[in-house]
Enzyme design. Structure first.
Site, short mmCIF file in Angstrom:
data_model
loop_
_atom_site.label_atom_id
_atom_site.label_comp_id
_atom_site.label_asym_id
_atom_site.label_seq_id
_atom_site.Cartn_x
_atom_site.Cartn_y
_atom_site.Cartn_z
N SER A 170 81.23 -30.47 -107.33
CA SER A 170 81.79 -31.83 -107.38
C SER A 170 80.84 -32.89 -107.89
O SER A 170 81.26 -34.03 -108.13
CB SER A 170 82.32 -32.23 -106.00
OG SER A 170 83.50 -31.51 -105.73
N LYS A 216 80.40 -42.45 -103.46
CA LYS A 216 81.67 -41.76 -103.22
C LYS A 216 82.20 -42.18 -101.85
O LYS A 216 81.40 -42.32 -100.90
CB LYS A 216 81.40 -40.26 -103.27
CG LYS A 216 82.58 -39.33 -103.19
CD LYS A 216 82.11 -37.89 -103.41
CE LYS A 216 83.24 -36.90 -103.45
NZ LYS A 216 82.79 -35.52 -103.78
N SER A 237 85.01 -33.37 -107.48
CA SER A 237 85.70 -34.41 -106.75
C SER A 237 85.03 -35.78 -106.82
O SER A 237 85.65 -36.78 -106.46
CB SER A 237 85.85 -34.01 -105.28
OG SER A 237 84.61 -33.86 -104.65
#
Lengths: 69, 462
Positions: free
Chosen positions: B175, B75, B151
């Site tokens: 997330s 990420k 996310s």
């Protein structure tokens, strides 16, 4: 003066607070931005009402949970 | 794309070189990512250098790590030396590049893994959909019209699209677990404080966790084990020894006491989500159904803590760069920064009370089962959900079932459940603090039964 953390809080109440708090924090919003933040803050205030309505023990440790061991 | 454990074994045995694996992964990303938009940067040169280093070590007869030659991506809130840590934002892309890797990236490198890129996310990790204005929407590989979740949407979708077998994400309120559910892959949100966060861009320091995504429990466990260990640079990182989970995977669930969470979790689940949790619970021999105390209020507390800390952390940027900030989150950040202190302190007290109550349950049960998301993946741009007889905003409520668990730091394996829906959907396997081994053990059992299985899109599976 009633707290803002109420299910029936109004946008006008929130707008006055948000405008003053933005001034205090040095945040500059145009009218459209202010409207959007008022909408979000009002939702947060209704959520906070759920939290504040819960009767916690007086001696409840307020410390944040940083360690679970 | 083969599983990480299979790739590492092939590299160790010499059946394939790390460079061959890496070139294949880079070619797959080049061919497929245009359709999915998972990657924000592909680290071609670094990946080749790392692969050549692994191959050189093998030729020299040196021992190779447990993830030798395994391509992975992170990420884009993890520091990667030489790249700006954008955290899903346009404003941070102008900052100087990171000088060093995040601690978890260092540990995976040490284990022999090969970093091939950074992955899309909701800006600031404040969202559950990966509908990112600056970097574009990440599409769900199982249906491109639908969201990947967030996310850490790029981290989950890159696996479901068969581009990498392993990735890293973060989980503040769900997330890792939300995109794992919507993309049909495994994820692990470890206990708060288990894995160090040094070198990752924070969202809410009191709630932030980092963890892996994988396409099997064995891959999840081996990467998790490789990342454990003390880190004095992260004040929240626990002073605990490495407690490997991999050895527990084959132990079955014979004596595990399993309960399914009901009440709030049943009320707000779609039929599909409820069926997934029921199927997992039945397959694990659940002995009871239980309710968490004041779970809706606990979620509300997590919401207030998130808004307050998330907004306050970004006050300098809100003062000077508001117009350039992500439209999906900037107004929520402003509102959060204006939260009265008394609300925040009461929320923290409630959170501590709730933790104590939930911990009591673990004297009776070893693992708890709940859906990860209330529904499978929704359409990109969708604003509302119909649940529990109510019309509710979609974006905050994809975390309905994850927020009440992560706000008290419990470890959770996010597990994709087969046989309940054409689209993927997952469940949470939740244990007491520091018992990731139990979460993964139960997940491995479901996998052996064929109840849990990662879904890699058919046209890209190899």
């Amino acid at each position: 003066m009633p707290t803002l953390a109420r299910e029936d809080v109004t946008d006008d109440e929130v707008r006055a607070y948000v405008r003053a708090a933005c001034d205090a924090q040095g945040l500059v919003l145009d009218d459209a931005g202010l409207d959007r933040v008022v909408e979000v803050f009002a939702r947060n205030a209704r959520i906070a009402a759920q939290v504040l309505a819960f009767p916690l023990p007086e001696d409840q440790d307020p410390a944040a949970i940083l360690r679970l061991d | 794309m083969r599983r990480a454990t299979e790739i590492a074994e092939s590299v160790r045995s010499g059946a394939v070189t790390a460079l061959e694996v890496t070139e294949a992964a880079l070619a797959t990303i080049a061919a497929r990512d245009t359709a999915h938009n998972c990657f924000t940067t592909v680290t071609f040169d670094r990946a080749r250098r790392e692969a050549e280093s692994v191959d050189a070590a093998r030729r020299a007869g040196k021992p190779l790590g447990p993830l030798a030659g395994v391509p992975y991506a992170v990420k884009n809130l993890f520091d990667v030396a030489g790249l700006p840590t954008v955290a899903g934002t346009r404003t941070r892309s102008l900052l100087p590049p990171a000088r060093d890797d995040a601690e978890l990236v260092k540990r995976l490198t040490q284990a022999g893994a090969i970093l091939v890129g950074t992955l899309n996310m909701d800006a600031y990790a404040y969202g559950f959909t990966t509908e990112n204005t600056a970097y574009g929407v990440t599409h769900n590989p199982h249906d491109r019209k639908r969201i990947a979740g967030g996310s850490s949407g790029g981290s989950a979708a890159a696996l479901a699209a068969g581009m990498v077998p392993l990735s890293l994400g973060s989980d503040t309120n769900g997330s890792i677990r939300v995109p794992a559910s919507l993309c049909g892959v495994f994820g692990l949100k470890p206990t708060f404080g288990r894995l160090p966060r040094t070198g990752s861009y924070p969202f809410v320091a009191n709630l932030d966790h980092l963890g892996p995504f994988a396409t099997s429990t064995a891959d999840l466990a081996i990467s998790y084990d490789a990342m454990q260990g003390l880190d004095p640079a992260d004040p929240a990182c626990a002073q605990r020894p490495v407690e490997p989970a991999t050895p527990s995977l084959s132990r079955g669930t014979g004596e595990l006491r399993v309960a399914r969470l009901t009440g709030y979790f049943d009320d707000w689940a779609s039929d599909t989500a409820r069926a997934a949790a029921q199927r997992a619970a039945d397959s694990l021999g659940a002995v009871a159904e239980v309710e968490l105390p004041e779970v809706a209020r606990a979620r509300a507390a997590a919401f207030i803590i998130t808004a307050t800390e998330g907004g306050t952390l970004r006050l300098p940027e809100l003062r000077t760069r508001y117009a350039d900030m992500e439209p999906h989150s900037r107004d929520r950040l402003v509102a959060g920064a204006l939260t009265p202190g008394a609300w925040y302190v009461h929320a923290q007290k409630l959170r501590a009370w709730y933790l104590a109550k939930v911990r009591e349950l673990f004297s009776r049960f070893d693992v708890l089962i709940a859906p990860s998301t209330p529904v499978p993946a929704t359409e990109i741009g969708q604003d509302w959900l119909q649940l529990n007889g109510q019309r509710i905003p979609l974006r905050p409520n994809l975390g309905l079932f994850t927020q009440p668990i992560s706000c008290i730091g419990l470890p959770v394996a996010a597990v994709p459940i087969e046989g309940v829906s054409p689209l993927p959907i997952g469940v949470q396997i939740i244990a007491a603090p520091w018992r990731e081994d139990l979460c993964l053990r139960a997940a491995a059992h479901l996998e052996r039964l064929g109840i849990a299985k990662a879904r890699i899109v058919p046209d890209t599976a190899s």
